[in-house]
Design a protein around this motif. Structure first.
Motif, mmCIF file in Angstrom:
data_model
loop_
_atom_site.group_PDB
_atom_site.id
_atom_site.type_symbol
_atom_site.label_atom_id
_atom_site.label_comp_id
_atom_site.label_asym_id
_atom_site.label_seq_id
_atom_site.Cartn_x
_atom_site.Cartn_y
_atom_site.Cartn_z
ATOM 1 N N ARG A 23 61.451 69.830 65.170
ATOM 2 C CA ARG A 23 59.793 70.373 65.384
ATOM 3 C C ARG A 23 59.803 71.793 65.011
ATOM 4 O O ARG A 23 59.195 72.431 65.828
ATOM 5 N N PHE A 24 60.401 72.400 63.751
ATOM 6 C CA PHE A 24 60.370 73.730 64.033
ATOM 7 C C PHE A 24 59.225 74.412 64.056
ATOM 8 O O PHE A 24 58.971 75.453 64.447
ATOM 9 N N SER A 25 58.081 73.935 63.337
ATOM 10 C CA SER A 25 56.799 74.628 63.416
ATOM 11 C C SER A 25 56.170 74.828 64.689
ATOM 12 O O SER A 25 55.657 75.916 64.906
ATOM 13 N N GLU A 26 56.465 73.632 65.648
ATOM 14 C CA GLU A 26 56.079 73.727 67.260
ATOM 15 C C GLU A 26 57.022 74.778 67.778
ATOM 16 O O GLU A 26 56.438 75.634 68.579
ATOM 17 N N PHE A 27 58.301 74.798 67.390
ATOM 18 C CA PHE A 27 59.208 75.862 67.929
ATOM 19 C C PHE A 27 58.767 77.176 67.477
ATOM 20 O O PHE A 27 59.010 77.931 68.402
ATOM 21 N N LEU A 28 58.355 77.416 66.321
ATOM 22 C CA LEU A 28 58.210 78.688 65.801
ATOM 23 C C LEU A 28 56.804 79.181 66.619
ATOM 24 O O LEU A 28 56.643 80.251 66.934
ATOM 25 N N ASP A 29 55.983 78.153 66.639
ATOM 26 C CA ASP A 29 54.588 78.683 67.240
ATOM 27 C C ASP A 29 54.534 79.048 68.678
ATOM 28 O O ASP A 29 54.270 79.943 69.309
ATOM 29 N N ALA A 30 55.693 78.391 69.373
ATOM 30 C CA ALA A 30 55.794 78.541 70.962
ATOM 31 C C ALA A 30 56.652 79.824 70.996
ATOM 32 O O ALA A 30 56.279 80.472 72.137
ATOM 33 N N THR A 31 57.351 80.191 70.065
ATOM 34 C CA THR A 31 58.055 81.463 70.275
ATOM 35 C C THR A 31 56.966 82.760 70.112
ATOM 36 O O THR A 31 56.898 83.633 70.696
ATOM 37 N N LEU A 32 55.987 82.415 69.013
ATOM 38 C CA LEU A 32 55.120 83.485 68.890
ATOM 39 C C LEU A 32 53.879 83.521 70.044
ATOM 40 O O LEU A 32 53.609 84.802 70.357
ATOM 41 N N LYS A 33 53.772 82.245 70.564
ATOM 42 C CA LYS A 33 52.622 82.412 71.781
ATOM 43 C C LYS A 33 53.222 82.633 73.048
ATOM 44 O O LYS A 33 52.660 83.237 73.896
ATOM 45 N N LYS A 34 54.384 82.053 73.549
ATOM 46 C CA LYS A 34 54.999 82.327 74.587
ATOM 47 C C LYS A 34 56.278 83.080 74.870
ATOM 48 O O LYS A 34 56.886 83.433 75.809
ATOM 49 N N GLY A 35 56.818 83.602 73.840
ATOM 50 C CA GLY A 35 58.143 84.660 73.699
ATOM 51 C C GLY A 35 59.127 83.649 73.510
ATOM 52 O O GLY A 35 59.242 82.686 73.050
ATOM 53 N N PRO A 36 60.472 84.226 73.671
ATOM 54 C CA PRO A 36 61.601 83.838 73.428
ATOM 55 C C PRO A 36 62.040 82.474 73.805
ATOM 56 O O PRO A 36 61.354 81.988 74.703
ATOM 57 N N GLN A 37 62.437 81.591 72.925
ATOM 58 C CA GLN A 37 62.676 80.213 73.156
ATOM 59 C C GLN A 37 64.278 80.125 72.986
ATOM 60 O O GLN A 37 64.805 80.547 71.906
ATOM 61 N N ILE A 38 64.928 79.256 73.656
ATOM 62 C CA ILE A 38 66.327 79.214 73.918
ATOM 63 C C ILE A 38 66.717 77.804 73.267
ATOM 64 O O ILE A 38 66.047 76.848 73.357
ATOM 65 N N VAL A 39 67.752 77.848 72.479
ATOM 66 C CA VAL A 39 68.282 76.756 71.856
ATOM 67 C C VAL A 39 69.499 76.220 72.674
ATOM 68 O O VAL A 39 70.369 77.216 72.670
ATOM 69 N N THR A 40 69.565 74.979 72.681
ATOM 70 C CA THR A 40 70.907 74.440 73.453
ATOM 71 C C THR A 40 71.763 73.488 72.551
ATOM 72 O O THR A 40 70.729 72.796 71.912
ATOM 73 N N ARG A 41 72.777 73.454 72.638
ATOM 74 C CA ARG A 41 73.887 72.582 71.716
ATOM 75 C C ARG A 41 74.678 71.767 72.964
ATOM 76 O O ARG A 41 75.254 72.639 73.249
ATOM 77 N N ARG A 42 74.585 70.670 73.109
ATOM 78 C CA ARG A 42 75.107 69.934 74.184
ATOM 79 C C ARG A 42 75.314 70.399 75.474
ATOM 80 O O ARG A 42 76.121 70.544 76.326
ATOM 81 N N GLY A 43 73.938 70.891 75.638
ATOM 82 C CA GLY A 43 73.671 71.482 77.309
ATOM 83 C C GLY A 43 73.788 72.863 77.395
ATOM 84 O O GLY A 43 73.771 73.474 78.418
ATOM 85 N N VAL A 44 74.640 73.633 76.412
ATOM 86 C CA VAL A 44 75.155 74.871 76.551
ATOM 87 C C VAL A 44 74.120 75.694 75.624
ATOM 88 O O VAL A 44 73.734 75.447 74.427
ATOM 89 N N GLU A 45 73.488 76.809 76.158
ATOM 90 C CA GLU A 45 72.599 77.835 75.623
ATOM 91 C C GLU A 45 73.493 78.460 74.616
ATOM 92 O O GLU A 45 74.275 79.096 74.834
ATOM 93 N N THR A 46 72.865 78.506 73.412
ATOM 94 C CA THR A 46 73.692 78.905 72.152
ATOM 95 C C THR A 46 72.964 79.911 71.357
ATOM 96 O O THR A 46 73.664 80.624 70.615
ATOM 97 N N ALA A 47 71.534 80.000 71.389
ATOM 98 C CA ALA A 47 70.798 80.782 70.404
ATOM 99 C C ALA A 47 69.540 81.111 71.109
ATOM 100 O O ALA A 47 69.013 80.424 72.045
ATOM 101 N N VAL A 48 68.799 82.119 70.610
ATOM 102 C CA VAL A 48 67.355 82.427 70.982
ATOM 103 C C VAL A 48 66.512 82.721 69.702
ATOM 104 O O VAL A 48 67.065 83.506 68.963
ATOM 105 N N LEU A 49 65.356 82.191 69.694
ATOM 106 C CA LEU A 49 64.619 82.764 68.866
ATOM 107 C C LEU A 49 63.357 83.615 69.333
ATOM 108 O O LEU A 49 62.713 83.350 70.409
ATOM 109 N N VAL A 50 63.470 84.752 68.767
ATOM 110 C CA VAL A 50 62.544 85.665 69.278
ATOM 111 C C VAL A 50 61.393 86.242 68.162
ATOM 112 O O VAL A 50 61.682 86.158 67.153
ATOM 113 N N PRO A 51 60.136 86.608 68.595
ATOM 114 C CA PRO A 51 59.190 87.289 67.987
ATOM 115 C C PRO A 51 59.972 88.452 67.034
ATOM 116 O O PRO A 51 60.709 89.191 67.610
#
Length: 84
Positions: A11-39
């Motif tokens: 759901r990358f488009s929705e993921f990107l839209d959430a970043t632009l509207k709500k700020g940084p979004q955290i990505v987890t892999r196997r329950g561990v925070e691994t990355a952040v998408l920021v505007p």
């Protein structure tokens, strides 16, 4: 908000839209925070050498926001107590 990596990919488009509207979004892999998408504006601010320590932030030429300090009221003195 946190996104599992599979969900972020699907759901990358929705993921990107959430970043632009709500700020940084955290990505987890196997329950561990691994990355952040920021505007991009936030990324550029971080990359531009914005103050990184509290001291640098406080001594910066222009604060990132204005702080309104309320006027001090008239304080009343406590009554004097006489001891015998």
């Amino acid at each position: 908000m946190k996104w599992q990596v599979q969900e972020a990919k699907a759901r990358f488009s929705e993921f990107l839209d959430a970043t632009l509207k709500k700020g940084p979004q955290i990505v987890t892999r196997r329950g561990v925070e691994t990355a952040v998408l920021v505007p991009i504006e936030e990324w550029k601010r971080v990359q531009s050498g914005a103050p990184t320590t509290l001291k640098d932030w406080l001594l910066a030429p222009k604060p990132p926001f204005e702080v309104e300090v309320p006027e001090r009221g008239k304080s009343r003195r406590r009554p004097t107590v006489e001891f015998e």
